[in-house]
Design a protein around this motif. Structure first.
Motif, PDB file in Angstrom:
ATOM      1  N   MET A 119       0.795  -1.022  -0.134  1.00 41.73           N
ATOM      2  CA  MET A 119       0.043   0.069   0.130  1.00 41.73           C
ATOM      3  C   MET A 119       1.002   1.403  -0.042  1.00 41.73           C
ATOM      4  O   MET A 119       1.875   1.165   0.785  1.00 41.73           O
ATOM      5  CB  MET A 119      -0.803  -0.196   1.261  1.00 41.73           C
ATOM      6  N   ILE A 120       0.454   2.222  -0.792  1.00 48.69           N
ATOM      7  CA  ILE A 120       1.232   3.398  -0.970  1.00 48.69           C
ATOM      8  C   ILE A 120       0.260   4.510  -0.425  1.00 48.69           C
ATOM      9  O   ILE A 120      -0.692   4.786  -0.399  1.00 48.69           O
ATOM     10  CB  ILE A 120       1.689   3.655  -2.488  1.00 48.69           C
ATOM     11  N   GLN A 121       0.943   5.323   0.457  1.00 47.46           N
ATOM     12  CA  GLN A 121       0.320   6.556   0.971  1.00 47.46           C
ATOM     13  C   GLN A 121       1.373   7.688   1.454  1.00 47.46           C
ATOM     14  O   GLN A 121       2.413   7.442   1.528  1.00 47.46           O
ATOM     15  CB  GLN A 121      -0.247   6.066   2.402  1.00 47.46           C
ATOM     16  N   GLN A 122       0.673   8.872   1.317  1.00 43.01           N
ATOM     17  CA  GLN A 122       1.695   9.819   1.632  1.00 43.01           C
ATOM     18  C   GLN A 122       1.676   9.978   3.406  1.00 43.01           C
ATOM     19  O   GLN A 122       0.578   9.768   4.220  1.00 43.01           O
ATOM     20  CB  GLN A 122       0.647  11.181   1.143  1.00 43.01           C
ATOM     21  N   VAL A 123       2.956  10.285   3.835  1.00 48.02           N
ATOM     22  CA  VAL A 123       3.177  10.473   5.241  1.00 48.02           C
ATOM     23  C   VAL A 123       3.248  11.942   5.687  1.00 48.02           C
ATOM     24  O   VAL A 123       3.923  12.643   4.905  1.00 48.02           O
ATOM     25  CB  VAL A 123       4.442   9.615   5.511  1.00 48.02           C
ATOM     26  N   THR A 158      11.716   8.659  10.668  1.00 43.82           N
ATOM     27  CA  THR A 158      11.806   7.110  11.263  1.00 43.82           C
ATOM     28  C   THR A 158      11.906   6.406   9.972  1.00 43.82           C
ATOM     29  O   THR A 158      12.767   5.233   9.622  1.00 43.82           O
ATOM     30  CB  THR A 158      10.792   6.765  11.993  1.00 43.82           C
ATOM     31  N   ILE A 159      11.234   6.600   8.822  1.00 43.59           N
ATOM     32  CA  ILE A 159      10.856   5.821   7.986  1.00 43.59           C
ATOM     33  C   ILE A 159      12.105   5.911   6.793  1.00 43.59           C
ATOM     34  O   ILE A 159      12.721   5.013   6.385  1.00 43.59           O
ATOM     35  CB  ILE A 159       9.682   6.089   7.073  1.00 43.59           C
ATOM     36  N   TYR A 192      19.821  13.690   3.910  1.00 46.92           N
ATOM     37  CA  TYR A 192      18.341  13.206   3.781  1.00 46.92           C
ATOM     38  C   TYR A 192      17.289  13.211   4.700  1.00 46.92           C
ATOM     39  O   TYR A 192      16.352  13.488   4.840  1.00 46.92           O
ATOM     40  CB  TYR A 192      18.568  12.172   2.914  1.00 46.92           C
ATOM     41  N   ILE A 193      18.050  12.375   5.928  1.00 45.67           N
ATOM     42  CA  ILE A 193      17.102  12.430   7.087  1.00 45.67           C
ATOM     43  C   ILE A 193      16.786  13.757   7.705  1.00 45.67           C
ATOM     44  O   ILE A 193      15.584  13.566   8.071  1.00 45.67           O
ATOM     45  CB  ILE A 193      17.742  11.225   7.984  1.00 45.67           C
ATOM     46  N   ALA A 194      17.764  14.537   7.976  1.00 45.34           N
ATOM     47  CA  ALA A 194      17.390  15.954   8.520  1.00 45.34           C
ATOM     48  C   ALA A 194      16.266  16.650   7.655  1.00 45.34           C
ATOM     49  O   ALA A 194      15.418  17.311   8.097  1.00 45.34           O
ATOM     50  CB  ALA A 194      18.769  16.681   8.500  1.00 45.34           C
ATOM     51  N   GLU A 195      16.332  16.530   6.255  1.00 43.55           N
ATOM     52  CA  GLU A 195      15.433  17.218   5.512  1.00 43.55           C
ATOM     53  C   GLU A 195      14.243  16.618   5.294  1.00 43.55           C
ATOM     54  O   GLU A 195      13.089  17.384   4.867  1.00 43.55           O
ATOM     55  CB  GLU A 195      15.948  17.293   3.954  1.00 43.55           C
ATOM     56  N   SER A 196      14.046  15.569   5.617  1.00 41.72           N
ATOM     57  CA  SER A 196      12.913  15.032   5.418  1.00 41.72           C
ATOM     58  C   SER A 196      11.681  15.353   6.003  1.00 41.72           C
ATOM     59  O   SER A 196      10.439  15.237   5.363  1.00 41.72           O
ATOM     60  CB  SER A 196      12.850  13.124   5.636  1.00 41.72           C
ATOM     61  N   PRO A 197      11.656  15.752   7.260  1.00 43.18           N
ATOM     62  CA  PRO A 197      10.337  16.328   7.955  1.00 43.18           C
ATOM     63  C   PRO A 197       9.648  17.411   7.180  1.00 43.18           C
ATOM     64  O   PRO A 197       8.359  17.491   7.243  1.00 43.18           O
ATOM     65  CB  PRO A 197      10.762  16.695   9.197  1.00 43.18           C
ATOM     66  N   LEU A 198      10.365  18.157   6.311  1.00 38.92           N
ATOM     67  CA  LEU A 198       9.941  19.280   5.734  1.00 38.92           C
ATOM     68  C   LEU A 198       9.489  18.889   4.165  1.00 38.92           C
ATOM     69  O   LEU A 198       9.097  19.791   3.576  1.00 38.92           O
ATOM     70  CB  LEU A 198      10.830  20.397   5.671  1.00 38.92           C
ATOM     71  N   GLN A 199       9.709  17.712   3.891  1.00 37.73           N
ATOM     72  CA  GLN A 199       9.373  17.388   2.335  1.00 37.73           C
ATOM     73  C   GLN A 199       8.103  16.635   2.282  1.00 37.73           C
ATOM     74  O   GLN A 199       7.655  15.999   3.314  1.00 37.73           O
ATOM     75  CB  GLN A 199      10.631  16.787   1.639  1.00 37.73           C
ATOM     76  N   THR A 200       7.671  16.362   1.300  1.00 41.35           N
ATOM     77  CA  THR A 200       6.606  15.644   0.902  1.00 41.35           C
ATOM     78  C   THR A 200       7.029  14.037   0.725  1.00 41.35           C
ATOM     79  O   THR A 200       8.219  13.758  -0.019  1.00 41.35           O
ATOM     80  CB  THR A 200       6.046  15.890  -0.375  1.00 41.35           C
ATOM     81  N   ILE A 201       6.431  13.307   1.294  1.00 44.38           N
ATOM     82  CA  ILE A 201       7.148  11.748   1.643  1.00 44.38           C
ATOM     83  C   ILE A 201       5.855  10.760   1.157  1.00 44.38           C
ATOM     84  O   ILE A 201       4.793  10.937   1.899  1.00 44.38           O
ATOM     85  CB  ILE A 201       7.486  11.533   2.680  1.00 44.38           C
ATOM     86  N   PHE A 202       6.018   9.785   0.330  1.00 43.34           N
ATOM     87  CA  PHE A 202       5.306   8.929  -0.011  1.00 43.34           C
ATOM     88  C   PHE A 202       5.989   7.690   0.557  1.00 43.34           C
ATOM     89  O   PHE A 202       7.268   7.415   0.307  1.00 43.34           O
ATOM     90  CB  PHE A 202       4.879   8.730  -1.419  1.00 43.34           C
ATOM     91  N   ALA A 203       5.267   6.860   1.041  1.00 40.94           N
ATOM     92  CA  ALA A 203       5.816   5.487   1.575  1.00 40.94           C
ATOM     93  C   ALA A 203       4.911   4.192   1.139  1.00 40.94           C
ATOM     94  O   ALA A 203       3.922   4.327   1.020  1.00 40.94           O
ATOM     95  CB  ALA A 203       5.997   5.481   3.067  1.00 40.94           C
ATOM     96  N   LYS A 247       4.619  -2.238   8.266  1.00 35.31           N
ATOM     97  CA  LYS A 247       6.060  -2.379   8.050  1.00 35.31           C
ATOM     98  C   LYS A 247       6.189  -1.358   6.639  1.00 35.31           C
ATOM     99  O   LYS A 247       6.042  -1.569   5.554  1.00 35.31           O
ATOM    100  CB  LYS A 247       6.862  -3.553   7.436  1.00 35.31           C
ATOM    101  N   PRO A 248       7.158  -0.284   7.027  1.00 32.45           N
ATOM    102  CA  PRO A 248       7.628   0.570   5.614  1.00 32.45           C
ATOM    103  C   PRO A 248       8.677  -0.146   4.936  1.00 32.45           C
ATOM    104  O   PRO A 248       9.554  -0.742   5.525  1.00 32.45           O
ATOM    105  CB  PRO A 248       8.290   1.836   6.353  1.00 32.45           C
TER     106      PRO A 248
END
Length: 151
Positions: free
Chosen positions: A1-5, A13-14, A35-46, A52-53
């Motif tokens: 399943m794909i979803q936006q986080v 964490t993902i 990459y990890i530090a920037e991730s909270p401010l970006q658009t993420i799909f998982a 489990k991611p």
């Protein structure tokens, strides 16, 4: 399943979990941590297998008309199952809906490392076109290949 986080801590964490499991591509700790530090401010799909991611894709606006596929990863045991393509399809749809005209992605130039040659082929097969190589954007051992596509 794909979803936006949406939740910032979940994004980090993902991204951390998956990037740390892929040292062939993300073995330079300073780049991985960026990459990890920037991730909270970006658009993420998982992508998830149950809860489990197993993969993610991160988008970053780089201009009013352009969004960058900043980083993506799929756990090794889930690679070649269509998860990367499914993540990309969601990201492309999202970018077009948001009014972006272009998507770009950066990777190591073809012919340098086998792992990155597979990455280059993946992006080409998604429809990205070669735009430019920056020989020393990152460092002399990792020339940066930029690919682009219209949305």
């Amino acid at each position: 399943m794909i979803q936006q986080v949406y939740e910032k801590k979940e994004k980090q964490t993902i991204v951390r979990t998956i990037l740390e499991a892929l040292p062939e591509w993300f073995g330079i700790s300073s780049a991985r941590e960026e990459y990890i530090a920037e991730s909270p401010l970006q658009t993420i799909f998982a992508a998830f297998d149950g809860k489990k991611p197993v993969g993610f894709l991160c988008l970053k606006e780089t201009g009013k008309d352009t969004v960058e596929l900043l980083v993506m990863g799929v756990l090794k045991e889930y690679q070649r199952l269509g998860i990367g393509r499914a993540l990309f399809a969601e990201a492309k749809k999202w970018g077009a809906f948001r009014g972006y005209s272009f998507m770009q992605v950066k990777t190591v130039e073809m012919g340098r490392y086998q792992e990155y040659d597979a990455t280059n082929l993946f992006y080409r097969n998604l429809g990205f076109k070669e735009f430019e190589v920056f020989p020393d954007l990152w460092d002399e051992w990792n020339p940066c290949q930029v690919y682009v596509m219209s949305l």
